[in-house]
Write a protein that holds these residues in place. Structure first.
Motif, PDB file in Angstrom:
ATOM      1  N   GLU A   1       2.545  -6.045 -10.143  1.00 42.54           N
ATOM      2  CA  GLU A   1       3.197  -4.747  -9.996  1.00 42.54           C
ATOM      3  C   GLU A   1       3.001  -3.920 -11.266  1.00 42.54           C
ATOM      4  OE1 GLU A   1       5.998  -8.034  -8.449  1.00 42.54           O
ATOM      5  OE2 GLU A   1       4.854  -7.601 -10.264  1.00 42.54           O
ATOM      6  N   SER A   2       3.017  -2.627 -11.098  1.00 48.22           N
ATOM      7  CA  SER A   2       2.980  -1.719 -12.238  1.00 48.22           C
ATOM      8  C   SER A   2       3.652  -0.411 -11.847  1.00 48.22           C
ATOM      9  CB  SER A   2       1.540  -1.462 -12.689  1.00 48.22           C
ATOM     10  OG  SER A   2       0.793  -0.867 -11.650  1.00 48.22           O
ATOM     11  N   GLY A   3       3.965   0.396 -12.860  1.00 48.40           N
ATOM     12  CA  GLY A   3       4.511   1.723 -12.605  1.00 48.40           C
ATOM     13  C   GLY A   3       5.981   1.886 -12.879  1.00 48.40           C
ATOM     14  N   GLY A   4       6.648   0.824 -13.287  1.00 45.41           N
ATOM     15  CA  GLY A   4       8.067   0.945 -13.581  1.00 45.41           C
ATOM     16  C   GLY A   4       8.312   1.745 -14.843  1.00 45.41           C
ATOM     17  N   GLY A   5       9.578   2.051 -15.078  1.00 42.00           N
ATOM     18  CA  GLY A   5       9.929   2.797 -16.276  1.00 42.00           C
ATOM     19  C   GLY A   5      11.315   3.367 -16.192  1.00 42.00           C
ATOM     20  N   LEU A   6      11.593   4.272 -17.103  1.00 40.48           N
ATOM     21  CA  LEU A   6      12.895   4.945 -17.177  1.00 40.48           C
ATOM     22  C   LEU A   6      12.766   6.333 -16.554  1.00 40.48           C
ATOM     23  CD1 LEU A   6      15.817   5.216 -18.262  1.00 40.48           C
ATOM     24  CD2 LEU A   6      14.798   6.034 -20.411  1.00 40.48           C
ATOM     25  N   VAL A   7      13.679   6.662 -15.657  1.00 48.38           N
ATOM     26  CA  VAL A   7      13.655   7.961 -14.993  1.00 48.38           C
ATOM     27  C   VAL A   7      15.089   8.460 -14.836  1.00 48.38           C
ATOM     28  CG1 VAL A   7      13.689   6.925 -12.681  1.00 48.38           C
ATOM     29  CG2 VAL A   7      12.725   9.217 -13.000  1.00 48.38           C
ATOM     30  N   GLN A   8      15.257   9.759 -14.854  1.00 43.29           N
ATOM     31  CA  GLN A   8      16.581  10.347 -14.687  1.00 43.29           C
ATOM     32  C   GLN A   8      16.995  10.337 -13.211  1.00 43.29           C
ATOM     33  OE1 GLN A   8      16.524  14.250 -16.470  1.00 43.29           O
ATOM     34  NE2 GLN A   8      16.824  13.422 -18.526  1.00 43.29           N
ATOM     35  N   PRO A   9      18.285  10.332 -12.953  1.00 43.92           N
ATOM     36  CA  PRO A   9      18.754  10.433 -11.558  1.00 43.92           C
ATOM     37  C   PRO A   9      18.151  11.655 -10.870  1.00 43.92           C
ATOM     38  CG  PRO A   9      20.563   9.854 -12.985  1.00 43.92           C
ATOM     39  CD  PRO A   9      19.413  10.154 -13.889  1.00 43.92           C
ATOM     40  N   GLY A  10      17.728  11.448  -9.644  1.00 42.69           N
ATOM     41  CA  GLY A  10      17.063  12.498  -8.894  1.00 42.69           C
ATOM     42  C   GLY A  10      15.562  12.531  -9.073  1.00 42.69           C
ATOM     43  N   GLY A  11      15.061  11.770 -10.009  1.00 48.47           N
ATOM     44  CA  GLY A  11      13.633  11.744 -10.285  1.00 48.47           C
ATOM     45  C   GLY A  11      12.860  10.824  -9.356  1.00 48.47           C
ATOM     46  N   SER A  12      11.559  10.688  -9.647  1.00 46.40           N
ATOM     47  CA  SER A  12      10.665   9.903  -8.812  1.00 46.40           C
ATOM     48  C   SER A  12       9.827   8.952  -9.660  1.00 46.40           C
ATOM     49  CB  SER A  12       9.729  10.829  -8.031  1.00 46.40           C
ATOM     50  OG  SER A  12      10.444  11.669  -7.151  1.00 46.40           O
ATOM     51  N   LEU A  13       9.428   7.876  -9.017  1.00 47.74           N
ATOM     52  CA  LEU A  13       8.474   6.933  -9.614  1.00 47.74           C
ATOM     53  C   LEU A  13       7.606   6.395  -8.485  1.00 47.74           C
ATOM     54  CD1 LEU A  13      10.383   4.601 -12.127  1.00 47.74           C
ATOM     55  CD2 LEU A  13       8.561   6.209 -12.676  1.00 47.74           C
ATOM     56  N   ARG A  14       6.405   5.992  -8.842  1.00 48.73           N
ATOM     57  CA  ARG A  14       5.536   5.332  -7.878  1.00 48.73           C
ATOM     58  C   ARG A  14       5.128   3.978  -8.448  1.00 48.73           C
ATOM     59  NH1 ARG A  14       0.391   8.274  -5.247  1.00 48.73           N
ATOM     60  NH2 ARG A  14       2.130   9.425  -4.288  1.00 48.73           N
ATOM     61  N   LEU A  15       5.468   2.940  -7.720  1.00 48.12           N
ATOM     62  CA  LEU A  15       5.067   1.591  -8.099  1.00 48.12           C
ATOM     63  C   LEU A  15       3.792   1.204  -7.366  1.00 48.12           C
ATOM     64  CD1 LEU A  15       8.512  -0.257  -7.963  1.00 48.12           C
ATOM     65  CD2 LEU A  15       7.509   1.078  -9.831  1.00 48.12           C
ATOM     66  N   SER A  16       2.998   0.380  -8.029  1.00 53.14           N
ATOM     67  CA  SER A  16       1.755  -0.112  -7.431  1.00 53.14           C
ATOM     68  C   SER A  16       1.785  -1.625  -7.343  1.00 53.14           C
ATOM     69  CB  SER A  16       0.552   0.317  -8.279  1.00 53.14           C
ATOM     70  OG  SER A  16       0.472   1.718  -8.392  1.00 53.14           O
ATOM     71  N   CYS A  17       1.133  -2.138  -6.332  1.00 49.05           N
ATOM     72  CA  CYS A  17       0.982  -3.580  -6.147  1.00 49.05           C
ATOM     73  C   CYS A  17      -0.486  -3.862  -5.872  1.00 49.05           C
ATOM     74  CB  CYS A  17       1.850  -4.062  -4.991  1.00 49.05           C
ATOM     75  SG  CYS A  17       1.678  -5.815  -4.593  1.00 49.05           S
ATOM     76  N   ALA A  18      -1.103  -4.635  -6.747  1.00 47.72           N
ATOM     77  CA  ALA A  18      -2.505  -4.994  -6.593  1.00 47.72           C
ATOM     78  C   ALA A  18      -2.633  -6.508  -6.671  1.00 47.72           C
ATOM     79  CB  ALA A  18      -3.347  -4.323  -7.667  1.00 47.72           C
ATOM     80  N   ALA A  19      -3.765  -7.013  -6.220  1.00 43.16           N
ATOM     81  CA  ALA A  19      -3.994  -8.457  -6.218  1.00 43.16           C
ATOM     82  C   ALA A  19      -5.075  -8.842  -7.214  1.00 43.16           C
ATOM     83  CB  ALA A  19      -4.384  -8.937  -4.826  1.00 43.16           C
ATOM     84  N   SER A  20      -4.958 -10.038  -7.690  1.00 41.85           N
ATOM     85  CA  SER A  20      -5.974 -10.620  -8.566  1.00 41.85           C
ATOM     86  C   SER A  20      -6.481 -11.899  -7.923  1.00 41.85           C
ATOM     87  CB  SER A  20      -5.365 -10.926  -9.939  1.00 41.85           C
ATOM     88  OG  SER A  20      -6.299 -11.587 -10.763  1.00 41.85           O
ATOM     89  N   GLY A  21      -7.786 -11.931  -7.667  1.00 40.68           N
ATOM     90  CA  GLY A  21      -8.368 -13.142  -7.103  1.00 40.68           C
ATOM     91  C   GLY A  21      -8.473 -13.171  -5.596  1.00 40.68           C
TER      92      GLY A  21
END
Length: 123
Positions: free
Chosen positions: A6-26
């Protein structure tokens, strides 16, 4: 080593947006349903969203329905979790998991789990 990341996490203010990604290895995610789960401090892990390998069936947890969207990009072999209108109660470690058999909220059915990415919603 076969794993999902997984990637894309972080700190965001209420009402904001984030996009997480899920990729595979192997291996490729092409034939796997992908589930997104989260675990907040002191709480049980809960299912957030799930998308089948074809993308034809999608499920959401009650607490995120209408705010979160899960989708696949086959060209990039990646699954995304778009999170909008974030609330402080969305703060958690978010995990993606791959299941060859299909979508489920039963964690033990998943074949591969990522290490998680932290999402913090705070002003």
């Amino acid at each position: 080593q076969l794993q999902v990341v997984e990637s894309g996490g972080g700190l965001v203010q209420p009402g904001g947006s984030l996009r997480l990604s899920c990729a595979a290895s192997g291996f490729s995610l092409e034939r796997y349903a992908i589930g997104w789960f989260r675990q907040a401090p002191g709480k049980k892990r809960e299912g957030v969203a799930c998308i089948t390998s074809s993308g034809g069936s999608i499920s959401y947890g009650d607490s995120v329905r209408g705010r979160f969207t899960v989708f696949r990009d086959s060209a990039k072999d990646t699954v995304y979790l778009q999170m909008n209108s974030l609330k402080p109660e969305d703060t958690a470690v978010y995990y993606c998991a791959a299941d060859r058999e299909g979508c489920s909220w039963i964690e033990t059915l998943y074949d591969y789990w990522g290490q998680g990415t932290q999402v913090t919603v705070s002003s």
